[in-house]
Design an enzyme around this catalytic site. Sequence first.
Site, PDB file in Angstrom:
ATOM      1  N   HIS A   1       1.608  -4.900   1.547  1.00  0.00           N
ATOM      2  CA  HIS A   1       1.468  -4.214   2.828  1.00  0.00           C
ATOM      3  C   HIS A   1       0.649  -4.978   3.851  1.00  0.00           C
ATOM      4  CE1 HIS A   1      -2.390  -3.222   1.012  1.00  0.00           C
ATOM      5  NE2 HIS A   1      -2.821  -2.968   2.230  1.00  0.00           N
TER       6      HIS A   1
HETATM    7  C1  UD1 Z   1      -4.853  -0.012   5.952  1.00  0.00           C
HETATM    8  C2  UD1 Z   1      -6.063  -0.927   5.831  1.00  0.00           C
HETATM    9  C3  UD1 Z   1      -5.961  -1.765   4.572  1.00  0.00           C
HETATM   10  C4  UD1 Z   1      -5.698  -0.924   3.349  1.00  0.00           C
HETATM   11  C5  UD1 Z   1      -4.473  -0.069   3.599  1.00  0.00           C
HETATM   12  C6  UD1 Z   1      -4.165   0.806   2.405  1.00  0.00           C
HETATM   13  C7  UD1 Z   1      -6.907  -1.661   8.031  1.00  0.00           C
HETATM   14  C8  UD1 Z   1      -7.108  -2.832   8.906  1.00  0.00           C
HETATM   15  N1  UD1 Z   1      -6.141  -1.859   6.957  1.00  0.00           N
HETATM   16  O1  UD1 Z   1      -3.728  -0.847   6.148  1.00  0.00           O
HETATM   17  O2  UD1 Z   1      -7.166  -2.475   4.385  1.00  0.00           O
HETATM   18  O3  UD1 Z   1      -5.484  -1.770   2.238  1.00  0.00           O
HETATM   19  O4  UD1 Z   1      -4.720   0.747   4.761  1.00  0.00           O
HETATM   20  O5  UD1 Z   1      -2.894   1.392   2.516  1.00  0.00           O
HETATM   21  O6  UD1 Z   1      -7.441  -0.613   8.284  1.00  0.00           O
HETATM   22  N2  UD1 Z   1       1.695   4.299   8.719  1.00  0.00           N
HETATM   23  C9  UD1 Z   1       2.523   5.371   8.516  1.00  0.00           C
HETATM   24  N3  UD1 Z   1       2.010   6.457   7.856  1.00  0.00           N
HETATM   25  C10 UD1 Z   1       0.733   6.486   7.389  1.00  0.00           C
HETATM   26  C11 UD1 Z   1      -0.086   5.374   7.587  1.00  0.00           C
HETATM   27  C12 UD1 Z   1       0.406   4.276   8.258  1.00  0.00           C
HETATM   28  O7  UD1 Z   1       3.675   5.381   8.918  1.00  0.00           O
HETATM   29  O8  UD1 Z   1       0.328   7.506   6.798  1.00  0.00           O
HETATM   30  C13 UD1 Z   1       2.180   3.135   9.479  1.00  0.00           C
HETATM   31  C14 UD1 Z   1       1.353   2.984  10.751  1.00  0.00           C
HETATM   32  O9  UD1 Z   1       1.866   3.728  11.802  1.00  0.00           O
HETATM   33  C15 UD1 Z   1       1.404   1.509  10.984  1.00  0.00           C
HETATM   34  C16 UD1 Z   1       1.479   0.935   9.586  1.00  0.00           C
HETATM   35  O10 UD1 Z   1       1.922   1.967   8.725  1.00  0.00           O
HETATM   36  O11 UD1 Z   1       2.596   1.156  11.678  1.00  0.00           O
HETATM   37  C17 UD1 Z   1       0.152   0.351   9.142  1.00  0.00           C
HETATM   38  O12 UD1 Z   1      -0.839   1.376   9.038  1.00  0.00           O
HETATM   39  P1  UD1 Z   1      -2.397   1.060   9.301  1.00  0.00           P
HETATM   40  O13 UD1 Z   1      -3.189   2.284   9.084  1.00  0.00           O
HETATM   41  O14 UD1 Z   1      -2.541   0.343  10.601  1.00  0.00           O
HETATM   42  O15 UD1 Z   1      -2.805  -0.036   8.248  1.00  0.00           O
HETATM   43  P2  UD1 Z   1      -2.380  -0.258   6.734  1.00  0.00           P
HETATM   44  O16 UD1 Z   1      -1.383  -1.365   6.730  1.00  0.00           O
HETATM   45  O17 UD1 Z   1      -2.024   1.012   6.055  1.00  0.00           O
END
Ligand code: UD1
Length: 364
Positions: A204
């Site tokens: 991820h």
């Molecule tokens: C975040 C953390 C990472 C951790 C990971 C665990 C940061 C910088 N990164 O990364 O350290 O290992 O969480 O999973 O904070 N999204 C959804 N639904 C959700 C959550 C996210 O669709 O419930 C989508 C968001 O809209 C975004 C993408 O997934 O487009 C990334 O989500 P984001 O919270 O920015 O970071 P993670 O990659 O999950």
Amino acid sequence: MSVSIILGTRPQIIKSAPVYAALRRRGVECEIVNTGQHYDYVMNRQFFSELELPDPAADLNVGAGTPSQQVSAIIAGLGVLFDRASPKIAIVPGDTNSALAAGIACVKSGVPVAHLESGCRSGDFRMAEEVNRRLLDHMSHVLLCPTSRCVANVRREHVLADSVANVGDTMYDSLLKLRPRIMASDPASKLGLSHEDYVFMTLHRAETVDDPVALRRVMGAVGSLPLPVAFSVHPRTKARFEEFGIPPHPNVKLLEPLPYIEALGMVSGSRLVITDSGGLQKEAFWLGRPSLIARETTEWGEIVRAGGAILVGTDPKRIKRGYATSQKVDKARFRSATRIFGAGNASEKVVDAIEDYLRKSVRD
Ligand code: UD1
């Protein structure tokens, strides 16, 4: 109110749950604030219920957005909460954008910060998490380190905290508590996979999945491994597959994000784990499974040195070589090295450190 735990993502919920339980056992008043960085049910509230955390006292619901939007919304939201009532100390786990934002909000409102999982370093500044964790360590008052190497890291950086303690890893506490249910679960058989006869994979990180060349290379390499691959796909990765037009591979079974017990059930039943996650490297190690790390660096060099994980990046040749090497590792050796992360009583030591800090701050 005396202690707030501020969290917002899956790994932060896993790290915090045993700390909340230990605080309550000692009669410390404590509440949870959820930033809502992870907002899908299975990424957030499902983890609250599996790990037996109560509903959060406050939910900032920041939801989707750019990192800057999320960080600024969390700072603003916490500022409003702290104006109404400030905790005596805030426990902030991990290195996510929620953690950085929580640290800044606390400092601006005069709330002391205890950083849970302090001191781990990958040395890779392309990772948002590496920048977040370093900044957070430097604004925290109590540094709760999971290993002795993490303590050495903060000492080397001359971090000016009031206290630094090697408490062990609270993710290990969570795993031990739920181990019987993890071992009893057998999610792989529902997918038609046999015990120790498949690879479990997660990817991820922005550095891996936002790069179409890297993502294609990894998928090509794992698609040609001799075992089937069960791949739990994070929402970010799912979006990139669609954006880059990467087709599914017949050897790779794509799964929705899994709840905690199912994910660790998949790890425990697997022959090998391939991941770019920090937390899953540790969980695989504790469950006696070798892992290939699809990154060039790791914050958990302890596991690589103990023979539990191999850094392979996204290079297909290294992935195939790593697979072959991982099949010969001496699992007994790394099983006996789990004590690097403590004895499964990290949460009790966290509470000792917090109580100690609160006692001293009353005297000062
Ligand atoms: C975040 C953390 C990472 C951790 C990971 C665990 C940061 C910088 N990164 O990364 O350290 O290992 O969480 O999973 O904070 N999204 C959804 N639904 C959700 C959550 C996210 O669709 O419930 C989508 C968001 O809209 C975004 C993408 O997934 O487009 C990334 O989500 P984001 O919270 O920015 O970071 P993670 O990659 O999950």
